[in-house]
Design an enzyme around this catalytic site. Structure first.
Site, PDB file in Angstrom:
ATOM      1  N   LYS A  81      -0.875   1.563 -24.736  1.00 37.05           N
ATOM      2  CA  LYS A  81      -1.691   1.324 -26.171  1.00 37.05           C
ATOM      3  C   LYS A  81       0.314   1.463 -27.351  1.00 37.05           C
ATOM      4  O   LYS A  81       0.586   0.824 -26.631  1.00 37.05           O
ATOM      5  CB  LYS A  81      -2.592   2.467 -26.765  1.00 37.05           C
ATOM      6  CG  LYS A  81      -3.616   1.800 -26.073  1.00 37.05           C
ATOM      7  CD  LYS A  81      -4.682   2.947 -26.826  1.00 37.05           C
ATOM      8  CE  LYS A  81      -6.081   2.781 -25.904  1.00 37.05           C
ATOM      9  NZ  LYS A  81      -6.168   4.286 -24.214  1.00 37.05           N
TER      10      LYS A  81
ATOM     11  N   ASP B 195      -5.964  14.313 -25.054  1.00 32.27           N
ATOM     12  CA  ASP B 195      -5.754  12.995 -24.909  1.00 32.27           C
ATOM     13  C   ASP B 195      -5.460  12.162 -25.943  1.00 32.27           C
ATOM     14  O   ASP B 195      -5.000  12.289 -26.864  1.00 32.27           O
ATOM     15  CB  ASP B 195      -6.883  12.567 -25.375  1.00 32.27           C
ATOM     16  CG  ASP B 195      -7.196  11.368 -23.876  1.00 32.27           C
ATOM     17  OD1 ASP B 195      -6.864  10.326 -24.579  1.00 32.27           O
ATOM     18  OD2 ASP B 195      -8.567  10.628 -24.062  1.00 32.27           O
TER      19      ASP B 195
ATOM     20  N   THR C 275      -2.869   6.910 -22.492  1.00 37.07           N
ATOM     21  CA  THR C 275      -2.623   5.471 -21.612  1.00 37.07           C
ATOM     22  C   THR C 275      -1.643   4.726 -22.179  1.00 37.07           C
ATOM     23  O   THR C 275      -0.735   5.252 -22.561  1.00 37.07           O
ATOM     24  CB  THR C 275      -3.218   3.880 -22.035  1.00 37.07           C
ATOM     25  OG1 THR C 275      -3.670   4.170 -23.249  1.00 37.07           O
ATOM     26  CG2 THR C 275      -5.179   4.268 -22.072  1.00 37.07           C
TER      27      THR C 275
ATOM     28  N   GLU D 287      -0.606   4.768  -0.622  1.00 40.25           N
ATOM     29  CA  GLU D 287      -1.749   5.976  -0.534  1.00 40.25           C
ATOM     30  C   GLU D 287      -0.640   7.191  -0.177  1.00 40.25           C
ATOM     31  O   GLU D 287       0.116   6.848   0.227  1.00 40.25           O
ATOM     32  CB  GLU D 287      -2.505   5.827   0.020  1.00 40.25           C
ATOM     33  CG  GLU D 287      -3.788   4.660  -0.167  1.00 40.25           C
ATOM     34  CD  GLU D 287      -4.687   4.909   0.498  1.00 40.25           C
ATOM     35  OE1 GLU D 287      -4.788   5.605   1.222  1.00 40.25           O
ATOM     36  OE2 GLU D 287      -5.581   3.752   0.003  1.00 40.25           O
TER      37      GLU D 287
ATOM     38  N   ARG E 204      -1.222  -1.613 -18.539  1.00 38.08           N
ATOM     39  CA  ARG E 204      -2.191  -0.933 -18.732  1.00 38.08           C
ATOM     40  C   ARG E 204      -2.278  -0.074 -17.416  1.00 38.08           C
ATOM     41  O   ARG E 204      -2.224  -0.474 -16.007  1.00 38.08           O
ATOM     42  CB  ARG E 204      -3.816  -2.016 -18.891  1.00 38.08           C
ATOM     43  CG  ARG E 204      -3.656  -3.451 -19.531  1.00 38.08           C
ATOM     44  CD  ARG E 204      -4.979  -4.148 -18.890  1.00 38.08           C
ATOM     45  NE  ARG E 204      -5.902  -3.749 -19.949  1.00 38.08           N
ATOM     46  CZ  ARG E 204      -6.184  -3.846 -21.772  1.00 38.08           C
ATOM     47  NH1 ARG E 204      -5.545  -4.264 -22.384  1.00 38.08           N
ATOM     48  NH2 ARG E 204      -6.555  -2.603 -22.524  1.00 38.08           N
TER      49      ARG E 204
ATOM     50  N   TYR F 162       0.938  -1.021  -0.666  1.00 34.11           N
ATOM     51  CA  TYR F 162       0.068   0.422   0.232  1.00 34.11           C
ATOM     52  C   TYR F 162       1.125   1.021  -0.109  1.00 34.11           C
ATOM     53  O   TYR F 162       2.359   1.644   0.995  1.00 34.11           O
ATOM     54  CB  TYR F 162      -0.616  -0.325   1.608  1.00 34.11           C
ATOM     55  CG  TYR F 162      -2.287   0.032   1.521  1.00 34.11           C
ATOM     56  CD1 TYR F 162      -2.834   0.786   0.083  1.00 34.11           C
ATOM     57  CD2 TYR F 162      -2.667  -1.256   1.326  1.00 34.11           C
ATOM     58  CE1 TYR F 162      -4.150   0.688  -0.138  1.00 34.11           C
ATOM     59  CE2 TYR F 162      -4.484  -1.415   0.683  1.00 34.11           C
ATOM     60  CZ  TYR F 162      -5.132  -0.931   0.826  1.00 34.11           C
ATOM     61  OH  TYR F 162      -6.165  -0.549  -0.315  1.00 34.11           O
TER      62      TYR F 162
HETATM   63  N1  DSN Z   1     -11.157   1.227 -26.238  1.00 33.15           N
HETATM   64  C1  DSN Z   1      -9.471   2.231 -26.386  1.00 33.15           C
HETATM   65  C2  DSN Z   1      -9.584   1.846 -27.612  1.00 33.15           C
HETATM   66  O1  DSN Z   1     -10.056   1.156 -28.371  1.00 33.15           O
HETATM   67  O2  DSN Z   1      -9.707   2.871 -28.584  1.00 33.15           O
HETATM   68  C3  DSN Z   1      -9.516   2.999 -25.776  1.00 33.15           C
HETATM   69  O3  DSN Z   1     -10.158   3.702 -24.523  1.00 33.15           O
END
Ligand code: DSN
Length: 413
Positions: free
Chosen positions: A227, A198, A224, A55, A233, A53
């Site tokens: 990707k 974003d 994110t 926090e 993730r 933990y």
């Molecule tokens: N689900 C994602 C995508 O496939 O682009 C976006 O969060």
């Protein structure tokens, strides 16, 4: 091996993990938001760090025993700042949607007006969809794309002047053109709005100069890490120094409790990898591969929204072929290609059916695919679309996709 450890306790889960590895190994992954992490990233996510933990922020925790965790999280923060040339980075968001939620929490109040790209035009759920917190608690004004698949910046400006949003979101989940962050900043300044970029989809392209950076312009940049960035993730928020304390407070205690420090360690490793020269080569190849796939599909007589791509993805427009995205995504699965149905501009079909399929190059590029392989992938897709009712043809195409997978085995070394 980890799988043997898992098998000893839970053979059912072990077997399903093995089957999933087999699926990934034997299919062509074209979901534009997926990728294959390095073994080091995966290994970090399965360490003793999951037990802790922590926090709070590094060196300002609500729990004792954080001396190692603090250093790991600090490494991740520093690497994120270096990679993107950012003033401040918070690496705790559990996902991109939660990163966006934290920005909302800091920057706007329920009922305030926020502008974002419409989901069916390529935006994201958390940019104002009526079924998401963003659409439920805020007054959303959505902008879209024109028939060429491009943002109409004059329309964005008019909407901003009419509606005076407090926050404007620039970014998308399915947009194949370069985003003009400078123009978004000019519009935001004209109406006194804050700007959130974003970059979840294009993070690796931004980090390596393959896409213009939003950093000189945006107040907040969310991404994110799984990707194009090829990490575990999770999410990251970066922002100008003046917003740093407020953003940190919005993440914790505002949105989240304990950070996932095993995932933060994996983020640190992925960010180190992204700072390497190899990663620059990777990001360049992602774009070359996407362009090669788009060209191949067009040569085969299929339509692509916007007639091509400037980044890592594209949307196959199936209207001319009288096919739906839902059906063709299922046909592609039969031939060993994984993709997702997606709406096209002015789609006559519902979001559950759609007239398009989104295709992306990040995962296959990690695998080693080059332009000539993407040409073959384009041919397989085109033949599958044209012969979707012929089981025999689909079987032949499945052999061709398997041959490509065998050429580039996953996690060999
Ligand atoms: N689900 C994602 C995508 O496939 O682009 C976006 O969060």
């Amino acid at each position: 091996m980890e799988i043997e450890v898992i098998r000893k306790t839970d053979p059912e889960v072990a077997e399903l993990i093995e089957k999933e590895f087999e699926r990934q190994q034997t299919t062509i992954e074209l979901i534009a938001s997926e990728n294959f992490t390095s073994k080091a990233v995966m290994a970090a996510a399965g360490t003793v760090l999951t037990n802790k933990y922590a926090e709070g922020k590094p060196y300002k925790r609500f729990y004792n025993g954080c001396e190692n965790i603090d250093k790991i999280e600090e490494l991740a923060q520093e690497r994120a700042k270096k990679l993107f040339n950012a003033d401040h980075a918070n690496v705790q968001p559990h996902s991109g949607a939660q990163a966006n939620m934290a920005v909302f929490m800091y920057a706007v109040k329920p009922g305030d007006t926020v502008m974002g790209m419409d989901l069916s035009n390529g935006g994201h759920l958390s940019h104002g969809s009526p079924v998401n917190f963003s659409g439920l608690y805020f007054n959303i004004v959505s902008y879209g794309i024109n028939n060429n698949g491009e943002i109409d910046y004059e329309n964005v400006r008019q909407l901003a002047l009419e509606n005076k949003p407090k926050l404007i979101i620039a970014g998308a989940s399915n947009y194949s053109k370069i985003i003009d962050f400078k123009k978004f900043k000019e519009i935001a300044d004209e109406v006194g709005a804050l700007l959130l970029a974003d970059i979840a989809h294009i993070a690796a392209l931004v980090a390596t100069g393959e896409h213009p950076s939003p950093f000189p312009y945006a107040d907040f940049v969310t991404t994110t890490t799984h990707k194009t960035l090829r990490g575990p993730r999770g999410g990251i928020i970066m922002c100008k120094q003046e917003h740093a304390a407020g953003i940190d407070k919005a993440v914790f205690p505002g949105m989240q409790g304990g950070p996932l420090e095993h995932i933060i360690a994996a983020k640190a490793i992925a960010l180190k990898e992204a700072l390497s020269d190899d990663f620059k080569v990777y990001a360049k190849q992602v774009v070359l591969n996407a362009k090669a796939l788009a060209n191949s599909l067009i040569e085969e007589g299929l339509d692509i929204v916007g007639n091509g791509t400037d980044n890592h993805l594209m949307t196959l427009d199936l209207r001319k072929m009288n096919k739906t995205g839902k059906d063709i995504a299922n046909v592609l699965e039969k031939v060993g290609i994984t993709a997702n149905k997606n709406t096209v501009p002015n789609d006559p079909q519902s979001p559950f059916v759609t007239s398009g399929v989104r295709l992306g190059s990040p995962a296959v590029t990690t695998r080693g695919f080059k332009e000539e392989d993407m040409k073959e992938v384009g041919k397989i897709i085109a033949e599958a679309v044209k012969n979707s009712d012929s089981e025999e043809k689909l079987k032949e195409l499945r052999h061709r996709s398997l041959a490509l997978c065998k050429k580039y085995p996953l996690y060999e070394d």
